[in-house]
Design a protein around this motif. Structure first.
Motif, short mmCIF file in Angstrom:
data_model
loop_
_atom_site.label_atom_id
_atom_site.label_comp_id
_atom_site.label_asym_id
_atom_site.label_seq_id
_atom_site.Cartn_x
_atom_site.Cartn_y
_atom_site.Cartn_z
N THR A 97 0.85 -1.18 0.00
CA THR A 97 0.00 0.00 0.00
C THR A 97 0.89 1.24 0.00
O THR A 97 1.80 1.35 0.82
N VAL A 98 0.61 2.15 -0.92
CA VAL A 98 1.41 3.38 -1.02
C VAL A 98 0.46 4.56 -0.81
O VAL A 98 -0.52 4.72 -1.53
N GLY A 126 -8.57 24.33 0.07
CA GLY A 126 -8.53 24.91 1.41
C GLY A 126 -7.14 25.41 1.75
O GLY A 126 -6.15 24.94 1.21
N ALA A 127 -7.09 26.37 2.62
CA ALA A 127 -5.82 27.00 2.99
C ALA A 127 -4.99 26.07 3.87
O ALA A 127 -5.37 25.76 4.99
N PHE A 128 -3.88 25.60 3.34
CA PHE A 128 -2.90 24.78 4.04
C PHE A 128 -3.50 23.52 4.66
O PHE A 128 -3.08 23.08 5.72
N ARG A 129 -4.49 22.93 3.98
CA ARG A 129 -5.08 21.68 4.45
C ARG A 129 -4.17 20.51 4.11
O ARG A 129 -3.40 20.55 3.17
N ARG A 130 -4.32 19.46 4.88
CA ARG A 130 -3.57 18.23 4.65
C ARG A 130 -4.48 17.22 3.96
O ARG A 130 -5.67 17.16 4.24
N PHE A 131 -3.87 16.41 3.10
CA PHE A 131 -4.62 15.39 2.37
C PHE A 131 -3.81 14.11 2.32
O PHE A 131 -2.57 14.13 2.34
N GLN A 132 -4.52 12.98 2.24
CA GLN A 132 -3.87 11.69 2.09
C GLN A 132 -4.65 10.88 1.04
O GLN A 132 -5.88 10.84 1.08
N PHE A 133 -3.91 10.25 0.12
CA PHE A 133 -4.52 9.46 -0.94
C PHE A 133 -3.82 8.12 -1.04
O PHE A 133 -2.58 8.05 -0.97
N ASP A 134 -4.59 7.06 -1.24
CA ASP A 134 -4.04 5.74 -1.52
C ASP A 134 -3.73 5.71 -3.02
O ASP A 134 -4.64 5.74 -3.85
N ILE A 135 -2.45 5.69 -3.36
CA ILE A 135 -2.04 5.73 -4.77
C ILE A 135 -1.48 4.39 -5.23
O ILE A 135 -0.85 4.31 -6.29
N SER A 136 -1.74 3.34 -4.47
CA SER A 136 -1.17 2.02 -4.74
C SER A 136 -1.41 1.54 -6.16
O SER A 136 -0.52 0.98 -6.80
N LYS A 137 -2.61 1.75 -6.69
CA LYS A 137 -2.92 1.22 -8.02
C LYS A 137 -2.32 2.07 -9.15
O LYS A 137 -2.34 1.67 -10.31
N PHE A 138 -1.77 3.25 -8.82
CA PHE A 138 -1.19 4.12 -9.83
C PHE A 138 0.33 4.15 -9.82
O PHE A 138 0.96 4.70 -10.72
N ILE A 139 0.92 3.58 -8.81
CA ILE A 139 2.36 3.64 -8.60
C ILE A 139 3.06 2.54 -9.41
O ILE A 139 2.47 1.52 -9.71
N SER A 140 4.31 2.77 -9.75
CA SER A 140 5.10 1.79 -10.50
C SER A 140 6.43 1.58 -9.81
O SER A 140 6.95 2.49 -9.19
N GLU A 141 6.97 0.40 -9.97
CA GLU A 141 8.35 0.23 -9.53
C GLU A 141 9.22 0.95 -10.54
O GLU A 141 8.87 1.07 -11.72
N GLY A 142 10.28 1.57 -10.07
CA GLY A 142 11.11 2.38 -10.95
C GLY A 142 10.64 3.81 -10.96
O GLY A 142 10.27 4.37 -9.92
N ALA A 143 10.60 4.42 -12.15
CA ALA A 143 10.29 5.86 -12.28
C ALA A 143 8.80 6.13 -12.10
O ALA A 143 7.94 5.43 -12.63
N ASN A 144 8.50 7.21 -11.35
CA ASN A 144 7.16 7.74 -11.15
C ASN A 144 7.21 9.24 -11.28
O ASN A 144 8.23 9.86 -11.01
#
Length: 147
Positions: A97-98, A126-144
């Motif tokens: 999971t990334v 929003g002003a200086f809000r924090r966010f978190q996203f599960d990017i596991s299905k979009f990530i690649s080994e090597g270059a991103n």
């Protein structure tokens, strides 16, 4: 604990490039892919404002000195700017999971990774809000590429 339970943290604060969207005539799908040509982009780190990055790159003089602020045109800041970063992940880092954690978007952003939109500016707002996203299905080994 198995191999997939191991946690890796990767700080992506250095090695960013920025450019005015008005000067980039390509689609977000292309801009957010590895090896996109960023020849005329400005290097920066985050957190940083566009103006701070341009001052750091010598485009504008220090706005806090004399009348320099009054000499900076508003036109370049009337349209959005791209922030872009390429990074590498090992097979082990990319296999679990990334999560992408953004610690202070100001004020809104479309988030793209490897040619895929992760979130729209209507969600990331929003002003200086924090966010978190599960990017596991979009990530690649090597270059991103994150834009």
């Amino acid at each position: 604990m198995n191999k997939r339970d191991v946690q890796y943290d990767r700080l992506l604060s250095d090695g960013w490039l920025i450019q005015a969207s008005s000067k980039v005539r390509k689609t977000p799908e292309l801009i957010s892919r590895p090896l996109f040509d960023t020849n005329r982009w400005y290097p920066t780190s985050v957190p940083s404002t566009v103006l701070a990055a341009l001052v750091e790159n010598g485009v504008y003089k220090n706005p806090y000195f004399g009348m320099n602020l009054s000499k900076i045109p508003s036109e370049p800041f009337e349209k959005p700017w791209w922030y872009r970063k390429e990074f590498q992940l090992s097979p082990r880092e990319a296999s679990g999971t990334v999560l992408l954690e953004l610690d202070g978007i100001n004020y809104s952003a479309n988030i793209w990774l490897n040619g895929n939109r992760i979130a729209a500016s209507s969600e990331v707002k929003g002003a200086f809000r924090r966010f978190q996203f599960d990017i596991s299905k979009f990530i690649s080994e090597g270059a991103n590429a994150l834009a």
